[in-house]
Enzyme design. Structure first.
Site: not given
Ligand code: NAD
Ligand code: MG
Length: 298
Positions: A190, A203
């Site tokens: 991230s 985080y």
């Molecule tokens: P999202 O909520 O769509 O996806 C995250 C997924 O993580 C969930 O759908 C869930 O299935 C899974 N998850 C969470 N806790 C879990 C658990 N205990 N057991 C099994 N599965 C679990 O959100 P996203 O933003 O697409 O996140 C995906 C990745 O991207 C993450 O690692 C997040 O940190 C990273 N990220 C997101 C952003 C943003 O702005 N959205 C920015 C930087 C990094």
């Protein structure tokens, strides 16, 4: 002809019709419950055989970035396993249907990756359902903002680390014996690893750990022909953001801090993962690909 990821257009004006509202969701949050739906490339991602015959596991593939990656991988010719939490069955079913629509195999596994037994079993089940594994995307993640360190509970600190760091370790370790030379591991970091928010101490520090874990492991695995790389997203419109990832009232204006001045959409992440998964990136190892709307990173 409809637009696809190759359409010539102004990136500062894209997705102007998606306007996130101040919305709060309990638990992990659902894509199907977003007031304004995110774009995962459902209507736009066009594959061209870049991952023909590959077998991929994408954690958190039910929604957000993972869902966009799962759709793109399938349209590029890969069979795809996704993992998700049981409460996310509805989102997962939608993405699995999109995978199957491409003619590729799509399999889903519901469970909590903070359980080492589930995490390891997930890999074993994915390998047996897909008949092997050569792309692993550690993407599932937990993000909960807390304003004051004194209010950051031991339980949350533990869960954030278990989800983002320990599960990556357990899943990667279980996958390794199955990964032939040519395979690719892609971990999701991230912008928070470089420019951390004061409200995301737990985080942001997991994302720094993911970066360094990936660089160290990339050194170990490159001689074995397995490449490890990282994608570091900026602010992307996904359920995680509405489920306590950000203060609810901030949601309408998140992304304005980027040079593009807007949220990113999950669909804009998928091509980075496709590149790092495919043999096109054969000489790219221990790298971090930033997909963040232009925020400078070291
Ligand atoms: P999202 O909520 O769509 O996806 C995250 C997924 O993580 C969930 O759908 C869930 O299935 C899974 N998850 C969470 N806790 C879990 C658990 N205990 N057991 C099994 N599965 C679990 O959100 P996203 O933003 O697409 O996140 C995906 C990745 O991207 C993450 O690692 C997040 O940190 C990273 N990220 C997101 C952003 C943003 O702005 N959205 C920015 C930087 C990094
Ligand atoms: Mg989800």
């Amino acid at each position: 002809m409809t637009d696809d990821q190759y359409t010539f257009q102004d990136p500062s004006k894209m997705f102007a019709d998606i306007t996130p509202s101040a919305q709060y969701q309990e638990g992990a949050g659902l894509d199907s419950e977003l007031d304004d739906r995110a774009d995962h490339g459902e209507k736009t991602y066009r594959g061209s055989g870049r991952l023909t015959g590959r077998k991929a596991l994408v954690t958190g593939g039910d929604s957000g970035i993972g869902a966009a990656v799962a759709i793109a991988f399938a349209r590029e010719g890969a069979d795809v396993a996704i993992s998700y939490l049981p409460e996310e069955q509805e989102d997962a079913a939608r993405i699995l249907a999109l995978i199957e629509e491409t003619g590729q195999k799509g399999v889903g596994f519901a469970g909590d990756i903070t359980s080492p037994d589930f995490a390891r079993g997930l890999v074993a089940d994915a390998v047996s359902e897909l008949g092997g594994l050569d792309v692993l995307v550690n993407n599932a993640g937990k993000q909960q903002f807390v304003e004051d360190l004194l209010d950051l509970s031991d339980e949350q600190f533990d869960e954030t680390y278990k989800t983002n760091v320990y599960a990556m370790f357990w899943i990667t370790k279980a996958a390794l014996p199955h990964l032939a030379p040519g395979s690719s591991i892609i971990n999701t970091s991230s912008i928070q690893a470089y420019s951390p928010s004061e409200t995301l101490v737990d985080y942001a520090s997991t994302k720094a750990a993911i970066n360094t874990f990936s660089k160290a492991l990339s050194q170990q695995l490159a001689p074995k022909g397995i490449r490890v790389n990282v994608v570091a997203p900026g602010p992307i419109w996904t359920p995680l953001q509405t489920a306590g990832g950000q203060p609810t009232e901030a949601l309408p204006t998140v992304g304005e801090e980027t040079p593009l001045g807007r949220w990113g959409q999950p669909s804009e992440l998928a091509p980075a993962y496709v590149f790092l998964a495919s043999g096109e990136s054969s000489y790219v190892i221990g790298e971090t690909l930033h997909v963040n709307g232009g925020m400078p990173t070291p």
